[in-house]
Design a protein around this motif. Structure first.
Motif, PDB file in Angstrom:
ATOM      1  N   THR A   1     -18.362  65.553   8.963  1.00  0.00           N
ATOM      2  CA  THR A   1     -16.998  65.198   8.553  1.00  0.00           C
ATOM      3  C   THR A   1     -17.012  64.055   7.548  1.00  0.00           C
ATOM      4  O   THR A   1     -16.249  64.049   6.576  1.00  0.00           O
TER       5      THR A   1
ATOM      6  N   LYS B   1     -21.202  66.733  14.043  1.00  0.00           N
ATOM      7  CA  LYS B   1     -19.838  66.913  13.548  1.00  0.00           C
ATOM      8  C   LYS B   1     -19.324  65.642  12.886  1.00  0.00           C
ATOM      9  O   LYS B   1     -18.657  65.686  11.836  1.00  0.00           O
ATOM     10  N   GLU B   2     -19.639  64.488  13.479  1.00  0.00           N
ATOM     11  CA  GLU B   2     -19.204  63.201  12.920  1.00  0.00           C
ATOM     12  C   GLU B   2     -19.812  62.967  11.541  1.00  0.00           C
ATOM     13  O   GLU B   2     -19.109  62.571  10.606  1.00  0.00           O
ATOM     14  N   LYS B   3     -21.104  63.216  11.429  1.00  0.00           N
ATOM     15  CA  LYS B   3     -21.769  63.013  10.134  1.00  0.00           C
ATOM     16  C   LYS B   3     -21.299  64.037   9.106  1.00  0.00           C
ATOM     17  O   LYS B   3     -21.118  63.708   7.925  1.00  0.00           O
TER      18      LYS B   3
ATOM     19  N   SER C   1     -21.557  66.544  18.797  1.00  0.00           N
ATOM     20  CA  SER C   1     -20.586  65.534  18.364  1.00  0.00           C
ATOM     21  C   SER C   1     -21.152  64.668  17.246  1.00  0.00           C
ATOM     22  O   SER C   1     -20.450  64.332  16.283  1.00  0.00           O
TER      23      SER C   1
END
Length: 253
Positions: free
Chosen positions: A101, A97-99, A94
């Motif tokens: 995005t 994925k956050e970084k 997670s």
């Protein structure tokens, strides 16, 4: 990791290594595409064929950007965890994925234009087109015009290395000042000065660039092909002048 979870990043390091290998394959593909485009220009192929190579380069640049962002997201996540030392093992997927995005949200067309290999491709292709006067018309008249333009263009170019004072065989261009040198000659100077802990001034007379680095050098494929083309033409002219043209060979046989 006192008072925190003991996290092993061995699997992460292995994944990063694999991703970087994939990126090297992308770079290899870009190198091959670049040389194919140069071959097309040099052989006066249709302009659409050359443009298709540029589209391929843009696709490679997009893949390279995406992979770079993913690698950066993983590395930043690892550094964050090592810095914060959390008590519980975080959700790595997670966080990455956050970084990732966030990085992808800043994408723009200018990113692709600034890709080092794509920029090299565009720069060298522009020079190649000038040298070989790419035209879609393959008639004899067009070819004669191309030959004349090649002769004029090449006569205006400097094929002599400012270091060796000899015709270059493997020219490299300095990205900072734009001057070209024989690869082995400039690398030898850089290595010698590095051992002396001194900077290298550009050997081109009049150039003010006083810190030439190996990382600033890139192969000048367009110049190399121009030199090779001129040598082929000179050899062909010499053969004819010495009586070795096809008609003379028939008489001698």
């Amino acid at each position: 990791m006192p008072a925190g979870a003991r996290i092993s990043f061995n699997c992460v390091d292995s994944s990063l290594s694999s991703l970087k290998n994939c990126q090297s394959y992308i770079h290899t593909g870009m190198n091959i595409t670049t040389h194919v485009a140069f071959d097309l220009v040099e052989s006066f192929n249709d302009v659409e064929d050359v443009n298709s190579m540029e589209n391929v380069m843009l696709e490679y640049a997009a893949m390279d950007r995406e992979l770079s962002h993913y690698i950066k997201a993983i590395e930043e996540t690892v550094h964050q965890i090592k810095r914060e030392k959390p008590e519980n093992i975080p959700d790595l997927q997670s966080l990455v994925k956050e970084k990732f995005t966030a990085l992808e949200s800043k994408n723009s067309d200018s990113d692709l234009q600034q890709n080092e290999k794509y920029a090299y491709f565009k720069d060298q292709l522009k020079v190649m087109k000038k040298q070989f006067c790419h035209q879609s018309d393959n008639s004899n008249e067009a070819i004669e015009e191309i030959d004349e333009d090649i002769a004029v263009t090449q006569s205006q170019m400097n094929f002599i290395c400012p270091i060796t004072q000899m015709e270059m065989k493997r020219p490299v261009r300095n990205k900072v000042c734009g001057h070209t040198y024989e690869e082995d000659a400039i690398l030898k100077i850089i290595q010698t000065r590095k051992q002396q802990k001194k900077k290298v001034r550009c050997p081109k007379i009049g150039c003010s660039h006083a810190d030439v680095k190996e990382s600033d050098l890139m192969p000048d494929e367009a110049l190399k092909r121009a030199i090779d083309s001129q040598n082929k033409q000179s050899w062909s002219t010499l053969e004819k002048s010495d009586g070795y043209d096809s008609s003379t060979k028939e008489i001698c046989c």
